[in-house]
Design an enzyme around this catalytic site. Structure first.
Site, short mmCIF file in Angstrom:
data_model
loop_
_atom_site.label_atom_id
_atom_site.label_comp_id
_atom_site.label_asym_id
_atom_site.label_seq_id
_atom_site.Cartn_x
_atom_site.Cartn_y
_atom_site.Cartn_z
N GLY A 124 0.79 -1.22 0.00
CA GLY A 124 0.00 0.00 0.00
C GLY A 124 0.82 1.27 0.00
O GLY A 124 1.40 1.65 1.02
N LEU A 125 0.86 1.95 -1.14
CA LEU A 125 1.49 3.26 -1.26
C LEU A 125 0.48 4.29 -1.77
O LEU A 125 0.33 5.37 -1.21
CB LEU A 125 2.69 3.20 -2.20
CG LEU A 125 3.41 4.52 -2.49
CD1 LEU A 125 4.09 5.06 -1.22
CD2 LEU A 125 4.44 4.37 -3.61
N ASN A 129 -5.89 10.78 -3.65
CA ASN A 129 -5.44 12.11 -4.08
C ASN A 129 -3.93 12.24 -4.17
O ASN A 129 -3.40 13.32 -4.42
CB ASN A 129 -6.00 13.18 -3.14
CG ASN A 129 -7.51 13.24 -3.18
OD1 ASN A 129 -8.10 13.26 -4.26
ND2 ASN A 129 -8.15 13.23 -2.02
N GLY A 131 -1.43 9.95 -6.04
CA GLY A 131 -0.93 8.84 -6.83
C GLY A 131 0.57 8.97 -7.01
O GLY A 131 1.37 8.40 -6.27
N TRP A 156 -6.41 1.58 -4.96
CA TRP A 156 -5.82 0.87 -6.09
C TRP A 156 -4.80 -0.17 -5.63
O TRP A 156 -3.75 -0.32 -6.23
CB TRP A 156 -5.17 1.86 -7.07
CG TRP A 156 -6.11 2.86 -7.61
CD1 TRP A 156 -6.24 4.16 -7.23
CD2 TRP A 156 -7.10 2.64 -8.62
NE1 TRP A 156 -7.26 4.76 -7.94
CE2 TRP A 156 -7.80 3.86 -8.80
CE3 TRP A 156 -7.46 1.54 -9.39
CZ2 TRP A 156 -8.83 3.99 -9.71
CZ3 TRP A 156 -8.49 1.68 -10.30
CH2 TRP A 156 -9.16 2.89 -10.46
N THR A 158 -3.62 -3.89 -5.13
CA THR A 158 -3.79 -5.29 -5.53
C THR A 158 -3.87 -6.15 -4.28
O THR A 158 -2.99 -6.08 -3.42
CB THR A 158 -2.63 -5.73 -6.43
OG1 THR A 158 -2.51 -4.83 -7.53
CG2 THR A 158 -2.85 -7.14 -6.95
N ILE A 337 -6.25 -6.56 -36.85
CA ILE A 337 -6.02 -7.71 -37.73
C ILE A 337 -7.20 -8.67 -37.68
O ILE A 337 -7.61 -9.24 -38.70
CB ILE A 337 -4.69 -8.41 -37.38
CG1 ILE A 337 -3.51 -7.52 -37.81
CG2 ILE A 337 -4.60 -9.79 -38.02
CD1 ILE A 337 -2.16 -7.99 -37.30
N GLU A 363 2.14 1.38 -11.17
CA GLU A 363 3.54 1.47 -10.73
C GLU A 363 4.30 2.59 -11.44
O GLU A 363 5.48 2.45 -11.79
CB GLU A 363 4.24 0.12 -10.87
CG GLU A 363 3.62 -0.92 -9.95
CD GLU A 363 4.42 -2.20 -9.81
OE1 GLU A 363 5.66 -2.13 -9.80
OE2 GLU A 363 3.79 -3.26 -9.69
N THR A 365 3.03 6.02 -14.08
CA THR A 365 2.52 6.19 -15.44
C THR A 365 3.67 6.36 -16.44
O THR A 365 4.82 6.59 -16.06
CB THR A 365 1.63 7.44 -15.52
OG1 THR A 365 2.44 8.58 -15.20
CG2 THR A 365 0.46 7.36 -14.54
#
Length: 380
Positions: A124-125, A129, A131, A156, A158, A337, A363, A365
């Site tokens: 958790g980092l 508000n 990021g 956010w 995981t 394709i 991790e 942008t």
């Protein structure tokens, strides 16, 4: 890379490849549609050593290098980006942070459970508000005697709900001051620690992304990782390795989309011949193959530097930036394709397309990677 290393890497990659085909591929769309987080799959990967790839054998891990780690993540992501993302977050972020900065008591306590997937890890980092502006985080840890009281919300994350253990970076000083954050280990079930809202995402839908909420969560000072005030510096070092993970994840997604596009271009006939024969298609495939090869070289270069203990901030940022953008481009071209079929869920490329975008965001942008690369290139 010497022969022994190449042989080991191929053996490890084959193990991941076989597992992905047998245990993940049959359920990819089912998990994606329902947003199910398949916890049992991670338990099984733990038995194969895939959840403690970088953890030394003395702590119950596989004791492998970043070269094998990249190969594993890429092979899993070729089949499902969601599972690759969760595998990467567990290995490089939570487990990697404790491995790099935990003391012996902490390593012996936590790493064996993480390496075998008895426990699933979260890290958790990020906050709603803050990021990329992590120096201004609002989650705080206040010391009271031999304990710390944590308050705030991380976003956010995981495995924010399902994680059995989280490494959390909280502010222990004033906002926007140097050395104002500290890292802690918080176990599931600790009073005041809970999972919050689970995000409903565009892609990576089988990888759980959720809030972690701290409401007067009280932990022992024994749960502190490293010295007070070192949390942000630790996080930046962890993210260097994490960016290699995202580069590997991107590489796998790109390869999966490319292989699907190649196979389809050989099978799909127009004007009495395979569409692969048309220059418009073959040139797309040539560009895709070239860009994937370049992304792979950048990724393994960063992994090699990491293995040798050398500074690789710039190389990791380059690998993450380039590989993630390549994943988006390759997946986009793969959909093109396939034509109309590429836009349906009956074929795999629409999922690669959706999954790829997160690689340019998570991790750090692409824009943040450019800042890091420019700063390093300018000698800053």
């Amino acid at each position: 890379m010497n022969f022994e290393r190449e042989e080991l890497t191929e053996q490890v990659a084959q193990t991941a490849r076989d597992f992905a085909r047998q245990r993940i591929l049959p359920h990819v769309m089912e998990w994606d549609e329902s947003q199910e987080f398949p916890a049992q799959v991670f338990k099984e990967m733990g038995q194969l050593g895939l959840m403690g790839v970088l953890v030394p054998e003395q702590y119950g891990g596989a004791g492998l290098s970043y070269i094998e780690y990249v190969a594993i993540i890429a092979e899993i992501a070729k089949v499902c980006g969601s599972i690759g993302l969760s595998l990467a977050a567990h290995n490089s972020l939570c487990t990697g942070h404790i491995l790099a900065f935990g003391n012996e008591e902490q390593k012996n306590k936590y790493l064996p459970k993480l390496a075998t997937a008895e426990w699933l890890g979260a890290w958790g980092l990020t906050e709603a508000n803050t990021g990329s502006d992590a120096g201004n985080m609002q989650t705080t840890a206040v010391r009271e005697g031999d304990e710390w009281v944590i308050n705030g919300t991380k976003n956010w994350i995981t495995h924010g709900k399902s994680g059995d253990l989280a490494v959390v970076v909280a502010r222990t000083g004033e906002p926007r001051t140097k050395n104002n954050a500290t890292a802690f280990v918080v176990e599931k079930g600790t009073p005041g620690f809970s999972g919050g809202k689970k995000e409903n995402k565009l892609g990576m839908r089988a990888s759980e992304t959720a809030e972690m909420v701290f409401d007067n969560c009280r932990i022992s000072d024994a749960n502190r990782l490293g010295e007070v005030g070192e949390g942000f510096k630790q996080a930046m070092k962890v993210l260097d390795g994490g960016r290699i993970s995202i580069a590997a994840l991107s590489l796998g997604i790109a390869k999966g989309a490319f292989e699907a596009a190649v196979n389809y271009s050989k099978e799909r006939h127009q004007f009495d011949q395979p569409i692969a024969n048309f220059q418009g298609i073959s040139f797309k495939l040539a560009d895709m193959a070239t860009e994937i090869a370049a992304a792979e070289l950048l990724t393994y270069q960063a992994a090699d530097l990491k293995n040798r203990g050398q500074k690789m901030t710039k190389e990791a940022a380059m690998a993450k930036y380039f590989a993630s953008e390549v994943a988006v481009k390759v997946a986009t071209d793969a959909v093109q394709i396939f034509g109309g079929y590429g836009y349906t869920k009956d074929f795999p490329v629409e999922k690669f397309y959706r999954d790829s975008k997160l690689c340019t965001i998570g991790e750090g942008t692409s824009e943040i990677q450019k800042i890091v690369i420019a700063r390093e290139a300018l000698g800053g």
